[in-house]
Motif scaffolding. Sequence first.
Motif, PDB file in Angstrom:
ATOM      1  N   LEU A   1    -111.784  76.967  92.666  1.00  0.00           N
ATOM      2  CA  LEU A   1    -112.241  76.367  91.413  1.00  0.00           C
ATOM      3  C   LEU A   1    -113.430  75.443  91.659  1.00  0.00           C
ATOM      4  N   PHE A   2    -114.555  75.806  91.036  1.00  0.00           N
ATOM      5  CA  PHE A   2    -115.731  74.951  91.001  1.00  0.00           C
ATOM      6  C   PHE A   2    -115.678  74.187  89.685  1.00  0.00           C
ATOM      7  N   ALA A   3    -116.152  72.955  89.657  1.00  0.00           N
ATOM      8  CA  ALA A   3    -116.169  72.189  88.406  1.00  0.00           C
ATOM      9  C   ALA A   3    -117.421  71.346  88.329  1.00  0.00           C
TER      10      ALA A   3
ATOM     11  N   ILE B   1    -123.178  82.005  93.288  1.00  0.00           N
ATOM     12  CA  ILE B   1    -121.992  81.518  94.003  1.00  0.00           C
ATOM     13  C   ILE B   1    -120.740  82.205  93.461  1.00  0.00           C
ATOM     14  N   LEU B   2    -120.625  82.286  92.130  1.00  0.00           N
ATOM     15  CA  LEU B   2    -119.459  82.968  91.543  1.00  0.00           C
ATOM     16  C   LEU B   2    -119.420  84.445  91.959  1.00  0.00           C
ATOM     17  N   ARG B   3    -120.590  85.054  92.059  1.00  0.00           N
ATOM     18  CA  ARG B   3    -120.652  86.471  92.436  1.00  0.00           C
ATOM     19  C   ARG B   3    -120.113  86.691  93.859  1.00  0.00           C
ATOM     20  N   VAL B   4    -120.408  85.765  94.781  1.00  0.00           N
ATOM     21  CA  VAL B   4    -120.012  85.970  96.175  1.00  0.00           C
ATOM     22  C   VAL B   4    -118.654  85.364  96.533  1.00  0.00           C
TER      23      VAL B   4
ATOM     24  N   SER C   1    -113.039  83.281  91.879  1.00  0.00           N
ATOM     25  CA  SER C   1    -113.376  81.881  91.630  1.00  0.00           C
ATOM     26  C   SER C   1    -113.670  81.682  90.149  1.00  0.00           C
ATOM     27  N   GLN C   2    -113.556  80.434  89.725  1.00  0.00           N
ATOM     28  CA  GLN C   2    -113.867  80.054  88.354  1.00  0.00           C
ATOM     29  C   GLN C   2    -114.793  78.846  88.376  1.00  0.00           C
ATOM     30  N   LEU C   3    -115.537  78.696  87.286  1.00  0.00           N
ATOM     31  CA  LEU C   3    -116.385  77.526  87.086  1.00  0.00           C
ATOM     32  C   LEU C   3    -115.878  76.816  85.842  1.00  0.00           C
ATOM     33  N   TRP C   4    -115.536  75.552  85.996  1.00  0.00           N
ATOM     34  CA  TRP C   4    -115.002  74.741  84.906  1.00  0.00           C
ATOM     35  C   TRP C   4    -116.083  73.790  84.421  1.00  0.00           C
ATOM     36  N   LEU C   5    -116.451  73.945  83.156  1.00  0.00           N
ATOM     37  CA  LEU C   5    -117.467  73.104  82.525  1.00  0.00           C
ATOM     38  C   LEU C   5    -116.863  72.430  81.295  1.00  0.00           C
ATOM     39  N   GLN C   6    -117.595  71.481  80.736  1.00  0.00           N
ATOM     40  CA  GLN C   6    -117.106  70.785  79.546  1.00  0.00           C
ATOM     41  C   GLN C   6    -118.179  70.697  78.477  1.00  0.00           C
ATOM     42  N   SER C   7    -117.759  70.938  77.252  1.00  0.00           N
ATOM     43  CA  SER C   7    -118.603  70.726  76.080  1.00  0.00           C
ATOM     44  C   SER C   7    -117.702  70.714  74.863  1.00  0.00           C
ATOM     45  N   GLU C   8    -117.988  69.804  73.945  1.00  0.00           N
ATOM     46  CA  GLU C   8    -117.175  69.744  72.729  1.00  0.00           C
ATOM     47  C   GLU C   8    -117.712  70.662  71.647  1.00  0.00           C
ATOM     48  N   LYS C   9    -118.847  71.297  71.896  1.00  0.00           N
ATOM     49  CA  LYS C   9    -119.488  72.125  70.876  1.00  0.00           C
ATOM     50  C   LYS C   9    -119.133  73.598  71.081  1.00  0.00           C
ATOM     51  N   PRO C  10    -118.461  74.219  70.096  1.00  0.00           N
ATOM     52  CA  PRO C  10    -118.091  75.639  70.227  1.00  0.00           C
ATOM     53  C   PRO C  10    -119.286  76.552  70.496  1.00  0.00           C
ATOM     54  N   ALA C  11    -120.431  76.274  69.886  1.00  0.00           N
ATOM     55  CA  ALA C  11    -121.609  77.126  70.109  1.00  0.00           C
ATOM     56  C   ALA C  11    -122.060  77.056  71.564  1.00  0.00           C
ATOM     57  N   VAL C  12    -122.002  75.874  72.165  1.00  0.00           N
ATOM     58  CA  VAL C  12    -122.373  75.719  73.576  1.00  0.00           C
ATOM     59  C   VAL C  12    -121.367  76.454  74.452  1.00  0.00           C
TER      60      VAL C  12
ATOM     61  N   SER D   1    -114.549  85.370  81.581  1.00  0.00           N
ATOM     62  CA  SER D   1    -113.276  84.683  81.836  1.00  0.00           C
ATOM     63  C   SER D   1    -113.350  83.785  83.072  1.00  0.00           C
ATOM     64  N   ARG D   2    -114.394  83.965  83.869  1.00  0.00           N
ATOM     65  CA  ARG D   2    -114.543  83.136  85.071  1.00  0.00           C
ATOM     66  C   ARG D   2    -115.214  81.807  84.774  1.00  0.00           C
ATOM     67  N   ILE D   3    -115.635  81.631  83.518  1.00  0.00           N
ATOM     68  CA  ILE D   3    -116.157  80.347  83.063  1.00  0.00           C
ATOM     69  C   ILE D   3    -115.120  79.770  82.107  1.00  0.00           C
ATOM     70  N   VAL D   4    -114.629  78.588  82.429  1.00  0.00           N
ATOM     71  CA  VAL D   4    -113.690  77.893  81.556  1.00  0.00           C
ATOM     72  C   VAL D   4    -114.415  76.678  81.017  1.00  0.00           C
ATOM     73  N   VAL D   5    -114.567  76.635  79.700  1.00  0.00           N
ATOM     74  CA  VAL D   5    -115.257  75.517  79.068  1.00  0.00           C
ATOM     75  C   VAL D   5    -114.243  74.790  78.188  1.00  0.00           C
ATOM     76  N   THR D   6    -113.968  73.557  78.538  1.00  0.00           N
ATOM     77  CA  THR D   6    -113.022  72.760  77.771  1.00  0.00           C
ATOM     78  C   THR D   6    -113.761  71.612  77.093  1.00  0.00           C
ATOM     79  N   ASP D   7    -113.091  71.013  76.136  1.00  0.00           N
ATOM     80  CA  ASP D   7    -113.631  69.788  75.561  1.00  0.00           C
ATOM     81  C   ASP D   7    -113.664  68.731  76.663  1.00  0.00           C
ATOM     82  N   PRO D   8    -114.562  67.763  76.572  1.00  0.00           N
ATOM     83  CA  PRO D   8    -114.575  66.687  77.575  1.00  0.00           C
ATOM     84  C   PRO D   8    -113.219  65.998  77.647  1.00  0.00           C
ATOM     85  N   LEU D   9    -112.832  65.651  78.854  1.00  0.00           N
ATOM     86  CA  LEU D   9    -111.529  65.030  79.077  1.00  0.00           C
ATOM     87  C   LEU D   9    -111.563  63.544  78.765  1.00  0.00           C
ATOM     88  N   PRO D  10    -110.464  63.010  78.242  1.00  0.00           N
ATOM     89  CA  PRO D  10    -110.387  61.561  78.102  1.00  0.00           C
ATOM     90  C   PRO D  10    -110.365  60.922  79.491  1.00  0.00           C
TER      91      PRO D  10
END
Length: 167
Positions: free
Chosen positions: A73-75, A94-97, A101-112, A128-137
């Motif tokens: 997991l990359f974040a 990096i994800l290709r090789v 693996s997954q890349l975890w990013l954050q954004s509160e905007k659905p369009a982003v 599916s290898r990109i997980v975008v969640t809302d910013p964490l508290p």
Amino acid sequence: TFSQGLFGDRVLTPPDFRSLYSEALFLAPAALPFSVNVLSPAFRHPPWLKPGEPVRIKAVDRTFFSLSPSGFLFASFVPPASIEPSLWSSWMEILRVVPNSQLWLQSEKPAVQKNLRLQCAEFGIHPSRIVVTDPLPAHLEVQGMALADLFLDTQLVGASMAAVAAS
């Protein structure tokens, strides 16, 4: 245990809370130069707790954040707008090789969130290898970072205090 040791000071790791840490504590003789936000009373003692009530940290795992329980997991918790195109290309390579693996990013905007997944697909990486969640508290951000195998930062606009808090 997230790590074998934790570097802190009497403000960030108060003596009264030592029993809450499974890590060995290495304390600086003076307060560390953290942001005022990190040292604010609300951060040290969340407002929903009564004064003197101990902070109880709920242990979380990757599935708590909709992440794969296995694989590397990359974040990066920087604002997506600060990810330069050349850096994004590098992250996709990096994800290709790195299989599974997954890349975890954050954004509160659905369009982003949608656009990040589309960009991933343009590089031949399954969305599916990109997980975008809302910013964490704040009380979950450091725990979230600890779940990553490698925290990625950007060159122009860094993770700043978030990266310092996770180190």
